[in-house]
Design a protein around this motif. Structure first.
Motif, PDB file in Angstrom:
ATOM      1  N   PRO A 152      -4.556  11.519  -8.329  1.00  0.00           N
ATOM      2  CA  PRO A 152      -4.089  12.652  -7.531  1.00  0.00           C
ATOM      3  C   PRO A 152      -5.194  13.673  -7.273  1.00  0.00           C
ATOM      4  CG  PRO A 152      -3.198  12.766  -9.755  1.00  0.00           C
ATOM      5  CD  PRO A 152      -3.931  11.470  -9.645  1.00  0.00           C
ATOM      6  N   GLY A 153      -5.206  14.216  -6.053  1.00  0.00           N
ATOM      7  CA  GLY A 153      -6.110  15.302  -5.704  1.00  0.00           C
ATOM      8  C   GLY A 153      -7.577  14.947  -5.626  1.00  0.00           C
ATOM      9  N   GLU A 154      -7.886  13.692  -5.416  1.00  0.00           N
ATOM     10  CA  GLU A 154      -9.295  13.287  -5.339  1.00  0.00           C
ATOM     11  C   GLU A 154      -9.779  13.295  -3.892  1.00  0.00           C
ATOM     12  OE1 GLU A 154      -9.339  10.396  -9.258  1.00  0.00           O
ATOM     13  OE2 GLU A 154      -9.391   9.470  -7.286  1.00  0.00           O
ATOM     14  N   ILE A 155     -11.087  13.394  -3.723  1.00  0.00           N
ATOM     15  CA  ILE A 155     -11.720  13.317  -2.410  1.00  0.00           C
ATOM     16  C   ILE A 155     -12.631  12.091  -2.414  1.00  0.00           C
ATOM     17  CG2 ILE A 155     -13.201  14.482  -0.739  1.00  0.00           C
ATOM     18  CD1 ILE A 155     -12.360  17.134  -2.120  1.00  0.00           C
ATOM     19  N   TRP A 156     -12.413  11.200  -1.445  1.00  0.00           N
ATOM     20  CA  TRP A 156     -13.161   9.951  -1.357  1.00  0.00           C
ATOM     21  C   TRP A 156     -13.883   9.886  -0.022  1.00  0.00           C
ATOM     22  CZ3 TRP A 156     -12.932   5.622  -4.827  1.00  0.00           C
ATOM     23  CH2 TRP A 156     -12.206   5.883  -5.987  1.00  0.00           C
ATOM     24  N   ALA A 157     -15.111   9.350  -0.050  1.00  0.00           N
ATOM     25  CA  ALA A 157     -15.886   9.200   1.183  1.00  0.00           C
ATOM     26  C   ALA A 157     -16.877   8.054   1.017  1.00  0.00           C
ATOM     27  CB  ALA A 157     -16.628  10.489   1.507  1.00  0.00           C
ATOM     28  N   GLY A 158     -17.357   7.544   2.131  1.00  0.00           N
ATOM     29  CA  GLY A 158     -18.403   6.517   2.112  1.00  0.00           C
ATOM     30  C   GLY A 158     -17.880   5.119   2.351  1.00  0.00           C
ATOM     31  N   VAL A 212      -2.727   5.417  -2.965  1.00  0.00           N
ATOM     32  CA  VAL A 212      -3.548   6.585  -2.659  1.00  0.00           C
ATOM     33  C   VAL A 212      -2.802   7.762  -3.275  1.00  0.00           C
ATOM     34  CG1 VAL A 212      -4.605   7.985  -0.856  1.00  0.00           C
ATOM     35  CG2 VAL A 212      -4.348   5.520  -0.522  1.00  0.00           C
ATOM     36  N   GLY A 213      -3.378   8.338  -4.325  1.00  0.00           N
ATOM     37  CA  GLY A 213      -2.714   9.363  -5.116  1.00  0.00           C
ATOM     38  C   GLY A 213      -2.355  10.620  -4.346  1.00  0.00           C
ATOM     39  N   ARG A 214      -1.372  11.318  -4.850  1.00  0.00           N
ATOM     40  CA  ARG A 214      -0.858  12.543  -4.240  1.00  0.00           C
ATOM     41  C   ARG A 214      -1.983  13.547  -3.978  1.00  0.00           C
ATOM     42  NH1 ARG A 214       0.178  17.053  -6.429  1.00  0.00           N
ATOM     43  NH2 ARG A 214       1.471  18.559  -5.384  1.00  0.00           N
ATOM     44  N   GLY A 215      -2.043  14.058  -2.750  1.00  0.00           N
ATOM     45  CA  GLY A 215      -3.013  15.082  -2.402  1.00  0.00           C
ATOM     46  C   GLY A 215      -4.430  14.593  -2.189  1.00  0.00           C
ATOM     47  N   THR A 216      -4.638  13.296  -2.163  1.00  0.00           N
ATOM     48  CA  THR A 216      -5.980  12.738  -1.967  1.00  0.00           C
ATOM     49  C   THR A 216      -6.432  12.916  -0.521  1.00  0.00           C
ATOM     50  OG1 THR A 216      -5.758  11.128  -3.751  1.00  0.00           O
ATOM     51  CG2 THR A 216      -7.298  10.563  -1.993  1.00  0.00           C
ATOM     52  N   THR A 244     -12.831  16.615  -6.327  1.00  0.00           N
ATOM     53  CA  THR A 244     -11.402  16.814  -6.462  1.00  0.00           C
ATOM     54  C   THR A 244     -10.987  18.043  -5.669  1.00  0.00           C
ATOM     55  OG1 THR A 244     -11.707  18.097  -8.472  1.00  0.00           O
ATOM     56  CG2 THR A 244     -11.239  15.750  -8.749  1.00  0.00           C
ATOM     57  N   ARG A 245      -9.728  18.117  -5.340  1.00  0.00           N
ATOM     58  CA  ARG A 245      -9.189  19.245  -4.576  1.00  0.00           C
ATOM     59  C   ARG A 245      -8.775  20.362  -5.518  1.00  0.00           C
ATOM     60  NH1 ARG A 245      -4.672  17.515  -0.384  1.00  0.00           N
ATOM     61  NH2 ARG A 245      -4.712  19.760  -0.087  1.00  0.00           N
ATOM     62  N   ILE A 263       0.870  -1.171   0.000  1.00  0.00           N
ATOM     63  CA  ILE A 263       0.000   0.000   0.000  1.00  0.00           C
ATOM     64  C   ILE A 263       0.911   1.226   0.000  1.00  0.00           C
ATOM     65  CG2 ILE A 263      -1.726   1.341   1.253  1.00  0.00           C
ATOM     66  CD1 ILE A 263      -2.822  -1.302   2.333  1.00  0.00           C
ATOM     67  N   VAL A 264       0.702   2.100  -0.977  1.00  0.00           N
ATOM     68  CA  VAL A 264       1.506   3.312  -1.113  1.00  0.00           C
ATOM     69  C   VAL A 264       0.594   4.519  -0.910  1.00  0.00           C
ATOM     70  CG1 VAL A 264       2.943   4.691  -2.655  1.00  0.00           C
ATOM     71  CG2 VAL A 264       3.052   2.184  -2.744  1.00  0.00           C
ATOM     72  N   VAL A 265       0.920   5.333   0.079  1.00  0.00           N
ATOM     73  CA  VAL A 265       0.205   6.585   0.330  1.00  0.00           C
ATOM     74  C   VAL A 265       1.165   7.686  -0.105  1.00  0.00           C
ATOM     75  CG1 VAL A 265      -0.879   8.047   2.075  1.00  0.00           C
ATOM     76  CG2 VAL A 265      -1.071   5.552   2.239  1.00  0.00           C
ATOM     77  N   GLU A 266       0.826   8.364  -1.195  1.00  0.00           N
ATOM     78  CA  GLU A 266       1.732   9.355  -1.758  1.00  0.00           C
ATOM     79  C   GLU A 266       1.744  10.654  -0.956  1.00  0.00           C
ATOM     80  OE1 GLU A 266       0.631   9.616  -5.904  1.00  0.00           O
ATOM     81  OE2 GLU A 266       1.716   7.763  -6.373  1.00  0.00           O
ATOM     82  N   ASP A 267       2.531  11.624  -1.389  1.00  0.00           N
ATOM     83  CA  ASP A 267       2.713  12.896  -0.684  1.00  0.00           C
ATOM     84  C   ASP A 267       1.404  13.675  -0.524  1.00  0.00           C
ATOM     85  OD1 ASP A 267       5.342  12.155  -0.915  1.00  0.00           O
ATOM     86  OD2 ASP A 267       5.869  13.689  -2.375  1.00  0.00           O
TER      87      ASP A 267
END
Length: 154
Positions: A128-134, A110-114, A142-143, A87-91
């Protein structure tokens, strides 16, 4: 830097390893020495209930809230039979309180800035830059404030 963050960085020190792991356990934090962690880790609310699987990489400036779990989606299968690789959690990722990032097969990134929302259960890679919930987590946006990346070296 919070006390818990500084203890997490010291968990690999040869002389401090055992006492640091015991202090982290008092906070309910489980971060094995095998977890790779980049600079700038932020752990809020003393990380109570934070659990990371050894096959995890955290990038720079990752923010973790209490109750975050990063690990396998199929713990009932023996480790040698599991198809989960990493599992890779990016910056610049933010995992909100109670978020679960669980992988069944391959590598989950998990893409950068998520941002993964509170109590979300993320079971697949993100951009990158996504917002996930649920539960299960789905992309809800997206951010717009994604930090700029450093220019590539030539």
């Amino acid at each position: 830097m919070s006390l818990v963050s500084s203890l997490i960085y010291r968990r690999r020190h040869p002389l401090l390893r055992r006492p640091v792991q015991e202090l982290l356990a008092l906070y309910g934090v489980e971060v094995p020495a095998a977890v790779e962690i980049g600079p700038g880790l932020k752990v809020f609310h003393r990380g109570f209930g934070l659990v990371l699987r050894p096959l995890t990489t955290l990038g720079a400036n990752v923010t973790l809230y209490n109750g975050v779990t990063i690990g396998r989606a199929d713990p009932w299968i023996p480790s040698e039979d599991s198809r989960m690789e990493w599992i890779v959690v990016e910056d610049d990722v933010c995992l909100c309180a109670g978020a679960r990032v669980v992988c069944k097969t391959g590598v989950l990134t998990v893409g950068r800035g998520t941002i993964v929302g509170a109590n979300a259960v993320l079971t697949r890679s993100t951009g990158p830059g996504e917002i996930w919930a649920g539960v299960p987590a789905r992309r809800i946006g997206t951010r717009a404030d994604l930090p700029a990346t450093a220019p590539a070296a030539n």
